[in-house]
Design a protein around this motif. Structure first.
Motif, short mmCIF file in Angstrom:
data_model
loop_
_atom_site.label_atom_id
_atom_site.label_comp_id
_atom_site.label_asym_id
_atom_site.label_seq_id
_atom_site.Cartn_x
_atom_site.Cartn_y
_atom_site.Cartn_z
N PRO A 87 0.80 -1.33 -0.15
CA PRO A 87 -0.40 -0.19 0.06
C PRO A 87 0.94 1.54 -0.27
O PRO A 87 0.05 1.70 -0.74
CB PRO A 87 -0.67 -0.37 0.90
N GLU A 88 2.22 1.56 0.28
CA GLU A 88 2.97 2.88 0.83
C GLU A 88 3.55 2.65 -0.86
O GLU A 88 3.98 3.93 -0.45
CB GLU A 88 3.79 2.62 1.95
N ASP A 89 3.61 2.09 -1.67
CA ASP A 89 4.41 1.51 -3.33
C ASP A 89 3.28 2.45 -3.61
O ASP A 89 2.04 2.92 -3.44
CB ASP A 89 4.33 0.25 -3.25
N ASP A 90 3.98 3.45 -4.94
CA ASP A 90 3.31 4.26 -5.89
C ASP A 90 3.32 2.72 -6.67
O ASP A 90 3.47 1.90 -7.32
CB ASP A 90 4.68 4.97 -6.87
N PRO A 91 1.94 2.85 -7.69
CA PRO A 91 1.41 2.03 -8.75
C PRO A 91 2.10 2.06 -9.86
O PRO A 91 2.03 2.56 -10.63
CB PRO A 91 -0.15 2.10 -8.24
N VAL A 92 3.23 2.30 -9.65
CA VAL A 92 4.30 2.43 -10.60
C VAL A 92 5.78 1.27 -10.35
O VAL A 92 5.78 0.85 -9.60
CB VAL A 92 5.15 3.56 -10.34
N THR A 93 5.64 0.27 -12.06
CA THR A 93 6.55 -0.63 -11.44
C THR A 93 7.31 -0.15 -13.34
O THR A 93 6.78 0.28 -14.37
CB THR A 93 6.71 -1.98 -11.49
N GLU A 94 8.78 -1.21 -13.48
CA GLU A 94 9.70 -0.90 -15.20
C GLU A 94 9.02 -2.54 -15.15
O GLU A 94 9.79 -3.33 -13.91
CB GLU A 94 10.89 -0.96 -14.23
N PHE A 95 9.70 -2.64 -15.87
CA PHE A 95 9.74 -4.24 -16.68
C PHE A 95 10.93 -4.00 -17.27
O PHE A 95 10.62 -3.49 -19.10
CB PHE A 95 8.79 -5.31 -17.18
N GLU A 96 11.58 -5.07 -18.30
CA GLU A 96 11.73 -5.19 -19.35
C GLU A 96 10.72 -4.91 -20.68
O GLU A 96 10.30 -5.82 -20.85
CB GLU A 96 12.66 -6.85 -19.53
N TYR A 97 10.94 -4.12 -22.08
CA TYR A 97 9.99 -4.47 -22.71
C TYR A 97 10.28 -5.18 -23.29
O TYR A 97 10.88 -6.37 -24.02
CB TYR A 97 10.42 -3.25 -23.32
N LYS A 98 8.44 -5.82 -24.16
CA LYS A 98 8.47 -7.26 -24.54
C LYS A 98 7.70 -6.33 -25.85
O LYS A 98 6.52 -6.45 -25.43
CB LYS A 98 8.07 -8.15 -23.80
N GLU A 99 7.76 -6.82 -26.46
CA GLU A 99 7.00 -6.70 -28.00
C GLU A 99 5.39 -7.38 -27.46
O GLU A 99 5.62 -8.90 -27.34
CB GLU A 99 7.98 -6.85 -28.69
N LYS A 100 4.47 -6.37 -27.96
CA LYS A 100 3.32 -7.41 -28.12
C LYS A 100 2.82 -7.99 -26.62
O LYS A 100 1.78 -8.99 -26.67
CB LYS A 100 2.65 -8.39 -29.09
N ALA A 101 3.63 -7.16 -25.40
CA ALA A 101 2.97 -8.03 -23.91
C ALA A 101 1.85 -7.55 -23.71
O ALA A 101 1.15 -6.35 -24.19
CB ALA A 101 4.24 -7.89 -23.04
N THR A 102 0.78 -8.06 -23.06
CA THR A 102 -0.33 -7.67 -22.79
C THR A 102 0.14 -7.53 -20.85
O THR A 102 0.97 -7.94 -19.83
CB THR A 102 -1.12 -9.26 -22.71
N ILE A 103 0.12 -6.08 -20.24
CA ILE A 103 -0.15 -5.88 -18.89
C ILE A 103 -1.57 -6.14 -17.82
O ILE A 103 -1.96 -5.68 -18.73
CB ILE A 103 0.79 -3.65 -18.51
N TYR A 104 -1.35 -6.98 -16.84
CA TYR A 104 -1.99 -6.51 -16.21
C TYR A 104 -1.92 -6.12 -14.71
O TYR A 104 -0.74 -6.17 -14.67
CB TYR A 104 -2.42 -8.84 -16.10
N ALA A 105 -2.68 -5.20 -14.27
CA ALA A 105 -2.79 -4.60 -12.11
C ALA A 105 -3.94 -5.33 -12.13
O ALA A 105 -5.05 -5.77 -12.21
CB ALA A 105 -3.20 -2.97 -13.08
N TYR A 106 -4.15 -5.32 -10.60
CA TYR A 106 -4.95 -5.92 -10.00
C TYR A 106 -5.37 -5.25 -8.76
O TYR A 106 -3.71 -4.85 -7.67
CB TYR A 106 -4.55 -7.34 -9.75
N CYS A 107 -6.56 -5.09 -8.90
CA CYS A 107 -7.05 -3.98 -7.16
C CYS A 107 -7.54 -4.51 -6.76
O CYS A 107 -8.20 -5.50 -6.84
CB CYS A 107 -7.53 -2.47 -7.98
N ASN A 108 -7.70 -4.51 -5.20
CA ASN A 108 -7.65 -5.61 -4.10
C ASN A 108 -9.28 -5.39 -3.97
O ASN A 108 -10.34 -6.24 -3.67
CB ASN A 108 -6.94 -5.33 -2.94
N VAL A 109 -9.89 -3.89 -4.31
CA VAL A 109 -11.34 -3.86 -4.73
C VAL A 109 -12.11 -4.26 -5.83
O VAL A 109 -13.11 -4.82 -5.92
CB VAL A 109 -11.66 -2.43 -4.04
N HIS A 110 -11.12 -3.41 -7.37
CA HIS A 110 -12.19 -3.63 -8.34
C HIS A 110 -11.59 -4.71 -9.36
O HIS A 110 -11.64 -4.17 -10.79
CB HIS A 110 -12.32 -1.92 -8.97
N GLY A 111 -10.47 -5.36 -8.75
CA GLY A 111 -10.86 -6.19 -9.60
C GLY A 111 -9.44 -6.42 -11.08
O GLY A 111 -8.11 -5.65 -10.76
#
Ligand SMILES: [Fe+2]
Length: 118
Positions: A87-111
């Motif tokens: 909870p104290e983090d920013d909702p921000v991160t870094e990945f190695e770039y991958k072409e045609k990847a999909t990013i998923y994010a999970y909110c504990n309230v809104h899925g």
């Protein structure tokens, strides 16, 4: 690759699977399906050299004890990378770039929410 996210009924734990599970203890999570603000949940990204900088979302999602982005995942052709947040983090991160990847994010309230990388 195609992946499916499931919530385990008893524990509330979320798991990722490459296969469709035929088990009533696991509920398939729908994507971008909750009645919640898109601009706070749909992941956005920027490409910097070989990095993918991901934010959730256009307006940063709240990060408080009872409402926060629990993880951000990058699913590419060959791998699944999950970054867990507190909870104290920013909702921000870094990945190695991958072409045609999909990013998923999970909110504990809104899925579960996703967006595609070009
Ligand atoms: Fe949320």
């Amino acid at each position: 690759m195609n992946v499916y996210f499931y919530k385990e009924k008893n524990t509330g734990n979320v798991i990722v699977s490459k296969n469709i599970l035929d088990d009533e203890n696991f509920i398939l999570l729908k994507v971008n399906d909750e009645d919640a603000s898109l601009e706070k949940h749909v992941p956005i990204y920027e490409i910097e050299e070989n990095k993918l900088i991901v934010k959730v979302g256009e307006i940063l999602h709240p990060m408080i004890e009872n409402h926060y982005i629990m993880w951000i995942a990058l699913v590419s052709k060959n791998e699944i990378v999950i970054h867990y947040l507190k909870p104290e983090d920013d909702p921000v991160t870094e990945f190695e770039y991958k072409e045609k990847a999909t990013i998923y994010a999970y909110c504990n309230v809104h899925g579960l929410w996703k967006s595609s990388v070009k």
